[in-house]
Design an enzyme around this catalytic site. Structure first.
Site, PDB file in Angstrom:
ATOM      1  N   ARG A  44       6.941  -2.257 -14.788  1.00 36.75           N
ATOM      2  CA  ARG A  44       6.559  -1.896 -16.307  1.00 36.75           C
ATOM      3  C   ARG A  44       5.807  -2.944 -16.963  1.00 36.75           C
ATOM      4  O   ARG A  44       5.607  -3.608 -17.384  1.00 36.75           O
ATOM      5  CB  ARG A  44       7.685  -1.562 -16.941  1.00 36.75           C
ATOM      6  CG  ARG A  44       7.704  -0.361 -18.018  1.00 36.75           C
ATOM      7  CD  ARG A  44       8.931  -0.432 -18.398  1.00 36.75           C
ATOM      8  NE  ARG A  44       9.749  -1.509 -19.338  1.00 36.75           N
ATOM      9  CZ  ARG A  44       9.682  -1.978 -20.010  1.00 36.75           C
ATOM     10  NH1 ARG A  44      11.171  -1.744 -19.394  1.00 36.75           N
ATOM     11  NH2 ARG A  44       9.792  -2.958 -20.774  1.00 36.75           N
TER      12      ARG A  44
ATOM     13  N   HIS B 148       9.197  -0.901 -22.367  1.00 35.02           N
ATOM     14  CA  HIS B 148       9.959  -0.146 -22.435  1.00 35.02           C
ATOM     15  C   HIS B 148       9.070   1.438 -23.100  1.00 35.02           C
ATOM     16  O   HIS B 148       8.972   2.010 -22.794  1.00 35.02           O
ATOM     17  CB  HIS B 148      11.791   0.335 -23.088  1.00 35.02           C
ATOM     18  CG  HIS B 148      11.890   1.300 -23.415  1.00 35.02           C
ATOM     19  ND1 HIS B 148      12.617   1.554 -22.063  1.00 35.02           N
ATOM     20  CD2 HIS B 148      12.631   1.796 -23.703  1.00 35.02           C
ATOM     21  CE1 HIS B 148      12.943   2.179 -22.052  1.00 35.02           C
ATOM     22  NE2 HIS B 148      13.703   2.903 -22.878  1.00 35.02           N
TER      23      HIS B 148
ATOM     24  N   TYR C  90      11.541 -10.126 -24.175  1.00 37.72           N
ATOM     25  CA  TYR C  90      12.654 -11.003 -22.814  1.00 37.72           C
ATOM     26  C   TYR C  90      11.975 -11.342 -21.728  1.00 37.72           C
ATOM     27  O   TYR C  90      11.554 -11.126 -20.489  1.00 37.72           O
ATOM     28  CB  TYR C  90      13.730  -9.964 -22.467  1.00 37.72           C
ATOM     29  CG  TYR C  90      12.972  -8.363 -22.725  1.00 37.72           C
ATOM     30  CD1 TYR C  90      11.250  -7.757 -21.549  1.00 37.72           C
ATOM     31  CD2 TYR C  90      12.887  -7.259 -23.940  1.00 37.72           C
ATOM     32  CE1 TYR C  90      11.521  -6.881 -21.588  1.00 37.72           C
ATOM     33  CE2 TYR C  90      11.795  -5.749 -23.238  1.00 37.72           C
ATOM     34  CZ  TYR C  90      11.454  -5.643 -22.651  1.00 37.72           C
ATOM     35  OH  TYR C  90      11.241  -4.518 -22.939  1.00 37.72           O
TER      36      TYR C  90
END
Lengths: 361, 329
Positions: free
Chosen positions: A257, A261, A270
């Site tokens: 990805r 998100h 993160y």
């Protein structure tokens, strides 16, 4: 069937390397030039959809957008390997697949725009509503496939989910039901390494997600998720097997990805920039472009045609989403039941009255 | 009037399933132990033999899977009937029910409907061990998009099941386990009021008892006992929790001016509290006393040796009736 026949290959199947050079794999058919050109066009369109959606979020025209930027090869292959009579079960991240299946882009984005939940008629292109509760749609896919089997229809169902969803109980129940009923379903997991912020290592310590198939008595395979040729080949074989009565299978695509998100997420909290940078060279578009250009299949003229098609889709998205469609308050009550209950009729009348008085004052 | 054989409520459910499956090939019956065994309560007895293993079948033991499978089958033209073996075993299916079964029509603006019948043997009074006796109707009744019925008579078991299966929308049929073996002589062809209608089971003039499912026989028994003492109690069987028949229930309460709601589920935030609220809002000026409730305590369902302390009893109903301000002090 001995269980080793269900095991995925040692490495993810790859037919085009990072530089677009063909990789020989005797077990896998290499897609035709025509199929690869079609897939490349879909990739370019898919990338443009992701870019346009991102821009529309920034302009306040979409409430949220979970982007598949970097995962477009998975998105387009899932749609391309299906026939008209097949079904696609997408997640919230699979807008590119949905549009690839023929659903109107503006109707596709209705959910994320916030006008209604599902903006398209799922029966028209056989695309289930996008589902946000993870893995719950996978078992629906099995039911759709079993209904087709009961009626003797030639229907295969592509059931999509991400790596995080494989931890859900419904993932397990769906694969088990599919195997027990020998339902014609292809479970397609896009392993993009993260479930919002949580890395794959916290979801599973299985050798791979594809290995999970063995426990259900179905074949599992893993594939380079940024290699559209490998995806067409592996997913195509899985669909063909399901169609010919061999039952379900699980395909895990290794991808990444590239963006957060959603626009509401902050991926820098993160994951490290160098991790993301390493994946940039593995971009699925670069690979198919290099291969097709090398084969002199992607002429300047063809490239321009494809760019124009992508721009046309982006224009449809912009034009459609820039329009303010006044939502109809009465719709809140209209489809809760086939026939509204007396209580809902009362509440609809109450709201209508309240709104009419607001207009007067 | 023609003579009819006495049948049990379980047989009436079974006959409804059989007749629905005969009438419509898209009706499928599935769940746990519903095939060869015929269901742990024998409600699906003989259906696999009669209609074949493709129409009535056992699934893997997974309630969420059963419910999600039904969603997919309904999306593709089938009319699934699923059995959740016991009330408290239905909870794994709760997400599928709430997030998909109940919402699909609304989500798709009517493009996809969910003609699913969810059969749930419910409530206690059978000496069942833990997780076998829950009254979970409030969860379902609170979920927009679900229809919820709780038959109390053999005739209603047949009618409401047939209507549930014929409905274009999902219907939760709460089958009162305690009444499965209750018998009645019924003409199944006789048309009963449909879903959405409450009925007055017993006429009375002094107060109205409002009940559904397992509590209806308690209310009727209480009315008999009260009659012996010279008090005339009316009994309304709600039958259809959603949609709720405000008209019939409120007309009944207005006619007597006093009401007691009887239900065995814990009373807090329950169907019984909703009924009290609705009756009070609509009938306030007809009421001679606050509407009272006789419900289960707000406790996890008790073990078999203590359940009699939890369940509404005839005495508790009569005691509640006694508190309805009969005499000015």
């Amino acid at each position: 069937m001995p269980s080793h026949d269900f095991l995925p290959s040692e490495q993810p199947v790859q037919l085009l390397d990072q530089d677009g050079r063909r990789v020989e794999d005797p077990k896998r058919a290499f897609p035709s030039d025509e199929d690869l050109l079609r897939a490349h066009e879909a990739l370019v369109v898919g990338r443009r959809i992701n870019e346009q959606a991102y821009a529309l979020v920034r302009q306040g025209r979409l409430a949220v957008y979970p982007s598949s930027y970097g995962q477009e090869a998975c998105e387009v292959a899932a749609a391309l390997v299906l026939d008209d009579q097949d079904w696609l079960f997408p997640t919230y991240r699979d807008v590119v697949s949905i549009i690839g299946r023929g659903v109107d882009p503006v109707e596709t984005l209705t959910l994320l725009k916030g006008d209604w939940h599902c903006g398209y008629d799922p029966t028209e292109h056989r695309v289930a509503p996008q589902t946000t509760p993870l893995a719950t749609q996978l078992i629906h896919a099995v039911g759709v496939a079993h209904a087709a089997t009961l009626r003797g229809e030639d229907t295969v169902v592509m059931a999509m989910c991400g790596d995080g969803a494989t931890s859900e109980g419904d993932f397990h129940e769906a694969l088990n039901f599919a195997a027990v009923f020998k339902a014609p379903v292809v479970f397609f997991v896009q392993n993009n390494e993260y479930a919002i912020s949580v890395p794959l290592a916290r979801q599973t310590v299985a050798p791979s997600l594809a290995h999970k198939a063995v426990g259900y008595g179905m074949p599992g395979e893993r594939v380079d998720g940024n290699d559209v040729a490998a995806l067409l080949s592996v997913l195509g074989d899985a669909v063909h097997a399901a169609r010919s009565g061999a039952g379900p299978s699980l395909v895990e695509a290794h991808t990444y990805r590239m963006q957060a998100h959603t626009n509401a997420d902050d991926a820098t909290r993160y994951r490290q920039d160098d991790e993301v940078a390493a994946w940039q060279g593995r971009d699925p578009l670069l690979r198919s472009k290099a291969y097709l250009t090398g084969r002199e299949l992607l002429t300047d003229e063809r490239t321009a045609e494809i760019a124009a098609k992508a721009e046309a889709v982006a224009t449809v998205m912009r034009d459609g989403l820039m329009q303010d469609v006044e939502p109809v308050p009465g719709d809140l009550f209209e489809h809760v039941h086939a026939t509204p209950t007396p209580q809902l009729r009362e509440q609809a009348a109450f709201l209508a009255d309240e709104l009419s008085r607001e207009k007067v004052s | 009037m023609a003579e009819h054989e006495k049948i049990t409520m379980a047989q009436a459910f079974n006959q409804a399933l059989r007749d629905a499956m005969t009438a419509d090939e898209s009706v499928l019956m599935f769940g746990e132990d519903v095939g060869a065994l015929g269901g742990v309560f024998r409600v699906t007895d003989g259906l696999t033999a009669e209609f074949g293993g493709a129409r009535c079948f056992d699934t893997p033991l997974a309630e969420s899977g059963i419910m999600g499978f039904a969603v997919g089958l309904a999306m593709n033209g089938m009319r699934p009937v699923v059995e959740m073996q016991f009330d408290a075993f239905a909870y794994p299916a709760f997400e599928q029910i709430v997030s998909h079964v109940a919402k699909m029509r609304n989500r798709t603006r009517g493009a996809l409907s969910m003609p699913i019948t969810i059969r749930i043997p419910y409530a206690g009074g059978i000496g069942g061990v833990e997780h076998h006796c829950d009254s979970s109707e409030a969860y379902y009744a609170h979920t927009p998009g679900l229809t919820v019925v709780a038959p109390a008579t053999v005739a209603d078991a047949y009618t409401l099941m047939r209507e549930a299966i014929a409905s274009p929308d999902p219907v939760v049929v709460l089958e009162p386990k305690k009444l499965y073996w209750s018998k009645d002589e019924v003409d199944l062809d006789e048309v009963q009021p449909g879903i959405g209608r409450a009925v007055v089971r017993r006429e009375g003039t002094d107060a109205t008892l409002i009940a559904y499912g397992t509590s209806v026989p308690i209310a009727l028994e209480a009315a008999d006992a009260a009659a012996a003492e010279g008090r005339s109690l009316q009994v309304v069987d709600v039958r259809s929790i959603v949609p709720f028949d405000d008209e019939t229930v409120c007309a009944a309460v207005r006619s007597t001016g006093r009401a007691v709601v009887v239900a065995e589920a814990p009373g807090f935030a329950s169907v019984s509290s909703e009924i009290v609220a609705r009756v009070t809002e609509r009938c306030f000026h007809h009421l001679a006393a606050p509407v009272r409730r006789v419900t289960g305590f707000d406790i996890p369902y008790p073990p078999p040796k203590l359940e009699h302390l939890h369940l509404p009893s005839v005495d508790r109903v009569l005691d509640a009736v006694d508190t309805l301000q009969w005499d000015d002090v």
